[in-house]
Write a protein that holds these residues in place. Sequence first.
Motif, short mmCIF file in Angstrom:
data_model
loop_
_atom_site.label_atom_id
_atom_site.label_comp_id
_atom_site.label_asym_id
_atom_site.label_seq_id
_atom_site.Cartn_x
_atom_site.Cartn_y
_atom_site.Cartn_z
N THR A 194 -67.39 94.71 -54.42
CA THR A 194 -67.55 93.49 -54.51
C THR A 194 -66.48 92.60 -53.65
O THR A 194 -66.61 91.69 -52.80
N ALA A 213 -66.97 90.91 -50.09
CA ALA A 213 -66.67 89.24 -49.94
C ALA A 213 -65.77 88.97 -48.76
O ALA A 213 -65.95 88.07 -48.17
N LEU A 266 -67.64 89.19 -45.66
CA LEU A 266 -68.86 88.21 -45.68
C LEU A 266 -67.98 86.98 -44.94
O LEU A 266 -68.43 86.17 -44.11
N ALA A 267 -66.68 86.69 -45.74
CA ALA A 267 -66.00 85.69 -45.02
C ALA A 267 -65.75 85.71 -43.67
O ALA A 267 -65.88 84.65 -42.77
N GLN A 317 -73.85 91.65 -45.55
CA GLN A 317 -72.71 91.53 -46.83
C GLN A 317 -73.20 90.81 -47.80
O GLN A 317 -72.98 91.23 -48.80
N GLY A 318 -73.84 89.84 -47.50
CA GLY A 318 -74.20 88.77 -48.39
C GLY A 318 -75.24 89.58 -49.40
O GLY A 318 -75.37 89.39 -50.77
N LEU A 346 -73.60 91.88 -51.52
CA LEU A 346 -72.78 91.47 -52.54
C LEU A 346 -73.68 91.14 -53.84
O LEU A 346 -72.95 91.36 -55.09
#
Length: 100
Positions: free
Chosen positions: A50, A54, A57-58, A72-73, A76
């Motif tokens: 996670t 995260a 993803l950012a 990635q989303g 998650l």
Amino acid sequence: MNEWFRSPASWMALGFAGQILFGSRFVVQWWASEKKRRVVIPTAFWILSTLGGAALLAYAIHKRDPVFAIGQGMGLLIYLRNLRLARVSHKDDARPRETA
């Protein structure tokens, strides 16, 4: 903090940190399995998934990479669901059993 997001080096650091977190989950899983002498996926695996996911993803959003961001989303969502299932399972394991 706002200045941090303007620096390309900061974004690269976030991307590398995400990769390190994400990659370290396999070491945690391997170590837990070796100790138990069977395949084990500890909660720490999902926590690292996670946190790493995260961060990645950012980074993917910052780089405007939709393929990377969607991957990635979606991951998650799975990691968060597995953490929730682990929490519920842990609560159930701690609950006293009724005897007949």
